[in-house]
Structure formats: structure tokens, C-alpha cells
Write an enzyme that holds these catalytic residues in place. Structure first.
Site, PDB file in Angstrom:
ATOM      1  NE  ARG A  74      -5.169  -4.443   1.741  1.00 35.66           N
ATOM      2  CZ  ARG A  74      -6.625  -4.664   2.140  1.00 35.66           C
ATOM      3  NH1 ARG A  74      -7.295  -5.480   1.210  1.00 35.66           N
ATOM      4  NH2 ARG A  74      -7.183  -4.299   3.136  1.00 35.66           N
ATOM      5  CB  THR A  75       1.178  -4.466   5.099  1.00 31.24           C
ATOM      6  OG1 THR A  75       0.651  -3.267   4.317  1.00 31.24           O
ATOM      7  CG2 THR A  75       2.558  -4.133   5.195  1.00 31.24           C
TER       8      THR A  75
ATOM      9  CE  LYS B 286       2.756  -8.344  32.144  1.00 34.19           C
ATOM     10  NZ  LYS B 286       3.780  -9.448  32.299  1.00 34.19           N
TER      11      LYS B 286
ATOM     12  NE  ARG C  11       0.748  -1.096   8.733  1.00 37.03           N
ATOM     13  CZ  ARG C  11      -0.072  -1.167   7.719  1.00 37.03           C
ATOM     14  NH1 ARG C  11      -1.377  -1.484   7.864  1.00 37.03           N
ATOM     15  NH2 ARG C  11       0.236  -1.247   6.670  1.00 37.03           N
TER      16      ARG C  11
ATOM     17  CG  HIS D 143       2.932   1.547   3.817  1.00 31.05           C
ATOM     18  ND1 HIS D 143       3.756   0.641   3.864  1.00 31.05           N
ATOM     19  CD2 HIS D 143       1.677   1.398   3.957  1.00 31.05           C
ATOM     20  CE1 HIS D 143       3.249  -0.320   3.987  1.00 31.05           C
ATOM     21  NE2 HIS D 143       1.746   0.012   3.954  1.00 31.05           N
TER      22      HIS D 143
HETATM   23  C1  NCD Z   1      -2.320   1.572   3.685  1.00 30.04           C
HETATM   24  C2  NCD Z   1      -1.732   1.977   4.993  1.00 30.04           C
HETATM   25  O1  NCD Z   1      -1.738   1.336   5.869  1.00 30.04           O
HETATM   26  O2  NCD Z   1      -1.211   2.993   5.036  1.00 30.04           O
HETATM   27  N1  NCD Z   1      -2.749   0.273   3.596  1.00 30.04           N
HETATM   28  C3  NCD Z   1      -1.975  -0.611   3.076  1.00 30.04           C
HETATM   29  O3  NCD Z   1      -0.944  -1.038   3.568  1.00 30.04           O
HETATM   30  N2  NCD Z   1      -2.248  -1.247   1.883  1.00 30.04           N
HETATM   31  C4  NCD Z   1      -3.183   2.348   2.947  1.00 30.04           C
HETATM   32  C5  NCD Z   1      -4.419   2.674   3.677  1.00 30.04           C
HETATM   33  O4  NCD Z   1      -4.602   2.250   4.991  1.00 30.04           O
HETATM   34  O5  NCD Z   1      -5.544   3.445   3.295  1.00 30.04           O
END
Ligand code: NCD
Length: 359
Positions: free
Chosen positions: A86-87, A115, A136, A169
Site C-alpha cells: 500500500r505505502t 557491493k 522505507r 510512520h
Molecule cells: C504498516 C507498516 O508498514 O508499518 N503497513 C502500512 O504501511 N500500511 C503496518 C503493518 O505492517 O502492520
């Protein structure tokens, strides 16, 4: 001036989250979007309005074309070295809405980090080709470090934290706030509401970021429901105490449902287990939302989940109008588009777009 190029990394790193926040905004506009603490109530209101505006404008072909011309001269790097559906996709779609072209690295096995290149050098490389980096990582605080590195280099492009370790997040928290704002539009907004968090609150970064943003609202009550080993930690509750936000902890899920205005379900974050199989030993069967719980839930309450879900919400619940998690997910795309538009200073142009053809 409080900017990241006026502070050493050692000094910055030692600051509290509230103090770090001062280095991340410039006249109400995020320079980087790294931590929930950098957003004030006013910022949340403005971002919510811009999100709704973008959603409305995009409903017509003319509007979509207007939006996609907005940042068509920009490129974004999506640097996601931790799993994401999703993100990642919502950032990708948000960039497309604004006409931004994207590049991606999703696995360090395919980049020069394999590397032995440092993350600093990788990110500096991205900044040579791209105008923004969305990242991320499973390493807590890495986005902060990279933002500092870039702000002190010759290509100070913005960084958006799309999830860092167990700590933050922020964009998930922004879309969660937007979902709450919209859900409570006709019932007095978020002020005075009770938000119940359920599941793995010890290791869930979405809960950590959202709990902080909720402190920006008057008289909210936060209730943390989890089996003891997965309960919320003092790092969060100390912050809530410091600003006088009411909270309570319990292990009784069913009892918390009737008082809830929003129930925020989360999955067990077993990827963080120190010992293999550690989470599997915890009985979480009582922390699942079932159709029977719908009978206990208030008529205007909502059920949310950042997703991915496992069995915390049975799929039969999806049909209930109070289950807003699919809408919440879609909101993520619009909120992220609004955040990017804000970072690149497009807010005024979007605000002044008129749906009426010039007459
Ligand atoms: C979350 C995360 O990555 O922290 N997912 C997301 O980005 N919607 C929650 C999760 O992984 O449980």
C-alpha cells in the site's frame, strides 16, 4: 535559523522529537516529512483541506490534467528496502496524480549497497538524479539521518519517511487522521473522541505516530488494548502524559468496544521477534474483531486498520458501513499527493484552481 544545515548530526540526534520537529518545517511547509511530531493541529487541518480539494479536482478529466501538469518537471525516487504494498503503490499513484515521474529500488540485493556502498552514498546518488526521496527502511531513524546528510550536501532534496523501523510512520498517521476527520465530519470532529488501539502496540509504528497526532485534539481519550507482552511502551505513554492526553491500558478487548468512536486494529509484528517463534507463543485470539462485536459497536463508530491484516478482522465485517479500512487505504493516496504538493509549494495553485471554464 533552525535548519538541518545549522546543526551537527551529533547535536540533532540527541534532541527530543519535539525539538527535532523545529528543524523540519519552514513557514508551515515540511522541508522533509520524517516524524509525526512535526505536524501541528493547523497543519493537519490544512493538509486535510488540500487532500479533499485534490480529490474533488481529480474527478474531471480537465481537473486531472491540471493536477498532472503540476509537478511534471519533477522526479521522485522510491527507495523501499522493506516489504510494502500500500505505502509503495499509494506513493507511486500520488506521484502520478501530480505528474511526477518515479524510479525505484526495492531490494538492496539489486543496488550497490550489495557491493558494500553505504546508505549515505546511495541516498546521495539518488539525490543526483531525483528531486525527492521517499524511503522505507527497517532501520529506525534512518530517514532522519539521510535527511540530515542531504540537507548538508549540495542537493538538499526532500525526504519523506514511508516507515522507519519500529519508530515512525508519519504519512500513515496523516492518512489515519484524514480518515478520522472525514468519519467524524458530522459528529463534531476528532475532539472529544475515544480511540481504541488493538493488537501489537509494542512494535507497531503506525500506532506510535498516530497516538502522537491525536494529542493535537481536545479531550481525546486513547485506550490501548493488548496482551501484556504486546502492550504500548512508556516511550509513547510518557509523551502522552507530558501533554496531558488521557489514556488507559487494558487487556479486555470486548469491554473496550461500546465506548469506542474508532477502533484501530493492528496485526502482530512478528518480523521483529528477537527469538524465532516468540510472538506465536502469545495468545492473541481475543484481539480479533468478529461480526459479533459489531453488535456492541456504536452506530457512528468506525473500524480502521493500517493493513496488511491477517485474522484481526474477519472478512464478514468488511460489509458493515462502519468498516472504513478500505476507504482509509484509498485516502492514503490522496493525502500523500497533498503532502507532496505542499512540499513542492503547489498549495496556492491548487486552492485557486477553478472548476468553472473561464467565461
Ligand atoms: C504498516 C507498516 O508498514 O508499518 N503497513 C502500512 O504501511 N500500511 C503496518 C503493518 O505492517 O502492520
Amino acid at each position: 535559523m533552525t535548519a538541518l544545515n545549522n546543526v551537527s548530526w551529533d547535536e540533532f540526534q540527541k534532541l527530543s522529537l519535539a525539538d527535532k520537529a523545529r528543524y523540519l518545517m519552514s513557514e508551515g511547509i515540511p522541508v522533509h516529512a520524517l516524524i509525526a511530531q512535526q505536524f501541528e493541529r493547523d497543519d493537519l487541518d490544512k493538509l486535510g483541506d488540500l487532500t479533499t480539494r485534490i480529490r474533488q479536482i481529480s474527478k474531471t478529466r480537465e481537473g486531472s490534467l491540471f493536477l498532472s501538469g503540476m509537478l511534471s518537471h519533477k522526479r521522485a525516487m522510491l527507495y523501499f528496502t522493506q516489504p510494502s504494498t500500500r505505502t509503495f503503490l499509494s506513493f507511486c499513484a500520488a506521484c502520478q496524480i501530480l505528474g511526477i515521474k518515479t524510479g525505484e529500488v526495492r531490494d538492496t540485493a539489486t543496488s550497490s549497497e550489495f557491493k558494500g556502498e553505504s546508505q549515505e552514498d546511495s541516498v546521495r546518488t539518488f539525490s543526483s538524479y531525483f528531486d525527492m526521496i521517499v524511503m522505507r527502511s527497517q532501520i529506525g531513524g534512518l530517514a532522519e539521518r539521510m535527511a540530515w546528510v542531504l540537507s548538508n550536501g549540495d542537493r538538499p532534496v526532500p525526504i519523506i519517511n514511508a516507515g522507519s523501523g519500529k519508530d515512525q510512520h508519519p504519512t500513515q498517521a496523516l492518512l489515519d487522521i484524514y480518515t478520522l476527520q472525514r468519519s467524524f465530519e458530522n459528529t463534531g470532529g476528532i475532539d472529544g473522541k475515544t480511540i481504541v488501539f488493538v493488537g501489537d502496540l509494542a512494535r507497531g509504528r503506525t500506532v506510535r505516530s498516530l497516538a502522537w497526532l491525536l494529542t493535537k485534539y481536545e479531550n481525546v481519550r486513547l485506550c490501548f488494548v493488548a496482551p501484556e507482552p504486546l502492550q504500548i511502551g512508556p516511550d509513547v505513554t510518557d509523551q502522552l502524559d507530558a501533554v496531558g492526553t488521557q489514556w488507559e491500558k487494558t487487556s479486555e478487548f470486548a469491554e473496550s468496544i461500546p465506548d469506542a468512536d474508532a477502533i484501530y486494529m493492528t496485526r502482530v509484528q512478528d518480523e521483529w521477534d528477537v527469538e524465532k517463534g516468540e510472538s506465536a507463543k502469545i495468545d492473541t485470539s481475543a484481539y480479533c474483531f468478529t461480526p459479533a462485536h459489531l453488535l456492541e459497536l456504536g452506530e457512528n463508530a468506525v473500524i480502521m486498520h493500517p493493513f496488511p491484516r491477517r485474522n484481526e478482522i474477519s472478512t464478514e465485517v468488511d460489509r458493515d458501513p462502519r468498516a472504513v479500512y478500505w476507504r482509509q487505504m484509498r485516502n492514503g493516496m490522496w493525502v500523500r499527493a497533498a503532502l507532496i504538493a505542499e512540499i513542492f509549494g503547489c498549495k496556492e495553485r491548487i486552492d485557486s484552481y477553478s472548476e468553472e471554464p473561464p467565461g
